[in-house]
Design an enzyme around this catalytic site. Structure first.
Site, PDB file in Angstrom:
ATOM      1  N   CYS A 188       0.852  -1.205   0.000  1.00  0.00           N
ATOM      2  CA  CYS A 188       0.000   0.000   0.000  1.00  0.00           C
ATOM      3  C   CYS A 188       0.881   1.247   0.000  1.00  0.00           C
ATOM      4  O   CYS A 188       0.585   2.224  -0.690  1.00  0.00           O
ATOM      5  CB  CYS A 188      -0.896   0.033   1.243  1.00  0.00           C
ATOM      6  SG  CYS A 188      -2.384  -0.965   1.098  1.00  0.00           S
ATOM      7  N   ASN A 211       1.017 -16.511  -5.021  1.00  0.00           N
ATOM      8  CA  ASN A 211       1.079 -17.332  -3.820  1.00  0.00           C
ATOM      9  C   ASN A 211      -0.093 -16.937  -2.927  1.00  0.00           C
ATOM     10  O   ASN A 211      -0.331 -15.750  -2.701  1.00  0.00           O
ATOM     11  CB  ASN A 211       2.409 -17.113  -3.106  1.00  0.00           C
ATOM     12  CG  ASN A 211       3.590 -17.514  -3.976  1.00  0.00           C
ATOM     13  OD1 ASN A 211       3.518 -18.496  -4.708  1.00  0.00           O
ATOM     14  ND2 ASN A 211       4.666 -16.753  -3.913  1.00  0.00           N
ATOM     15  N   HIS A 247      -0.723  -8.633   0.818  1.00  0.00           N
ATOM     16  CA  HIS A 247      -1.415  -7.700  -0.090  1.00  0.00           C
ATOM     17  C   HIS A 247      -1.393  -8.385  -1.455  1.00  0.00           C
ATOM     18  O   HIS A 247      -0.314  -8.675  -1.979  1.00  0.00           O
ATOM     19  CB  HIS A 247      -0.696  -6.348  -0.118  1.00  0.00           C
ATOM     20  CG  HIS A 247      -1.385  -5.293  -0.943  1.00  0.00           C
ATOM     21  ND1 HIS A 247      -1.648  -4.028  -0.446  1.00  0.00           N
ATOM     22  CD2 HIS A 247      -1.844  -5.301  -2.212  1.00  0.00           C
ATOM     23  CE1 HIS A 247      -2.253  -3.309  -1.389  1.00  0.00           C
ATOM     24  NE2 HIS A 247      -2.375  -4.064  -2.477  1.00  0.00           N
ATOM     25  N   HIS A 250      -1.051  -9.841  -4.918  1.00  0.00           N
ATOM     26  CA  HIS A 250      -0.095  -9.495  -5.976  1.00  0.00           C
ATOM     27  C   HIS A 250       0.217 -10.714  -6.823  1.00  0.00           C
ATOM     28  O   HIS A 250       0.068 -11.847  -6.373  1.00  0.00           O
ATOM     29  CB  HIS A 250       1.204  -8.930  -5.390  1.00  0.00           C
ATOM     30  CG  HIS A 250       1.898  -9.878  -4.440  1.00  0.00           C
ATOM     31  ND1 HIS A 250       1.524  -9.999  -3.128  1.00  0.00           N
ATOM     32  CD2 HIS A 250       2.926 -10.737  -4.618  1.00  0.00           C
ATOM     33  CE1 HIS A 250       2.296 -10.894  -2.528  1.00  0.00           C
ATOM     34  NE2 HIS A 250       3.151 -11.374  -3.412  1.00  0.00           N
TER      35      HIS A 250
HETATM   36  P1  5GP Z   1       5.058 -13.425  -1.812  1.00  0.00           P
HETATM   37  O1  5GP Z   1       6.097 -14.184  -1.025  1.00  0.00           O
HETATM   38  O2  5GP Z   1       4.070 -12.778  -0.881  1.00  0.00           O
HETATM   39  O3  5GP Z   1       4.424 -14.205  -2.899  1.00  0.00           O
HETATM   40  O4  5GP Z   1       5.848 -12.290  -2.573  1.00  0.00           O
HETATM   41  C1  5GP Z   1       6.329 -11.155  -1.928  1.00  0.00           C
HETATM   42  C2  5GP Z   1       7.441 -10.590  -2.772  1.00  0.00           C
HETATM   43  O5  5GP Z   1       7.626  -9.258  -2.377  1.00  0.00           O
HETATM   44  C3  5GP Z   1       8.791 -11.297  -2.598  1.00  0.00           C
HETATM   45  O6  5GP Z   1       9.234 -11.783  -3.857  1.00  0.00           O
HETATM   46  C4  5GP Z   1       9.696 -10.205  -2.033  1.00  0.00           C
HETATM   47  O7  5GP Z   1      11.002 -10.264  -2.557  1.00  0.00           O
HETATM   48  C5  5GP Z   1       8.984  -8.945  -2.443  1.00  0.00           C
HETATM   49  N1  5GP Z   1       9.156  -7.818  -1.544  1.00  0.00           N
HETATM   50  C6  5GP Z   1       9.010  -7.809  -0.195  1.00  0.00           C
HETATM   51  N2  5GP Z   1       9.168  -6.582   0.305  1.00  0.00           N
HETATM   52  C7  5GP Z   1       9.430  -5.770  -0.770  1.00  0.00           C
HETATM   53  C8  5GP Z   1       9.686  -4.373  -0.882  1.00  0.00           C
HETATM   54  O8  5GP Z   1       9.695  -3.619   0.071  1.00  0.00           O
HETATM   55  N3  5GP Z   1       9.907  -3.901  -2.145  1.00  0.00           N
HETATM   56  C9  5GP Z   1       9.875  -4.719  -3.240  1.00  0.00           C
HETATM   57  N4  5GP Z   1      10.099  -4.145  -4.442  1.00  0.00           N
HETATM   58  N5  5GP Z   1       9.630  -6.037  -3.163  1.00  0.00           N
HETATM   59  C10 5GP Z   1       9.415  -6.553  -1.940  1.00  0.00           C
END
Ligand code: 5GP
Length: 109
Positions: free
Chosen positions: A3, A82, A93, A95
């Site tokens: 966000c 995921n 959030h 994505h």
């Molecule tokens: P999830 O594990 O929820 O599927 O994906 C989260 C993704 O967000 C991960 O690939 C992680 O590297 C990325 N991520 C986490 N925090 C940040 C951030 O502050 N900035 C960016 N650009 N990516 C982030």
């Protein structure tokens, strides 16, 4: 966190934004192209999406396809979402990960 990135209060390398969706490079890329496509509206996960969230979900998929086209991923790409702890979701959030620039393997880990 996402966000705040959407609002511009936390920096990110944005590659797209409109009134519904933002897309930016993942902080820890796992492929040559690794973009996160994020609806601005705060939805914790797909499992928790409500009826009124679907237009933003559809828009995010349109943006992902557009970025795949414009990003030179004509040989294909992988779009990953995921969902929840067993799905490997670490950021609450909604994505999608747009992954490309190399051949993907199956099954995922
Ligand atoms: P999830 O594990 O929820 O599927 O994906 C989260 C993704 O967000 C991960 O690939 C992680 O590297 C990325 N991520 C986490 N925090 C940040 C951030 O502050 N900035 C960016 N650009 N990516 C982030």
């Amino acid at each position: 966190m996402f966000c705040q990135i959407a609002a511009g209060t936390v920096p990110a390398s944005k590659v797209f934004e409109d009134d519904q969706v933002v897309a930016f490079s993942d902080l820890r890329p796992v492929a040559p192209t690794h973009i996160l496509v994020v609806p601005r509206r705060h939805v914790p996960s797909l499992a928790e999406a409500a009826e009124e969230d679907w237009p933003d979900i559809v828009r995010a998929l349109q943006v992902a396809r557009q970025l795949g086209r414009e990003g030179g991923l004509s040989d294909g790409y992988r779009l990953v979402q995921n969902v929840g702890p067993d799905g490997g979701q670490t950021v609450g959030h909604l994505h999608w990960h747009l992954l490309g620039g190399r051949s993907m393997t199956w099954p995922p880990g």
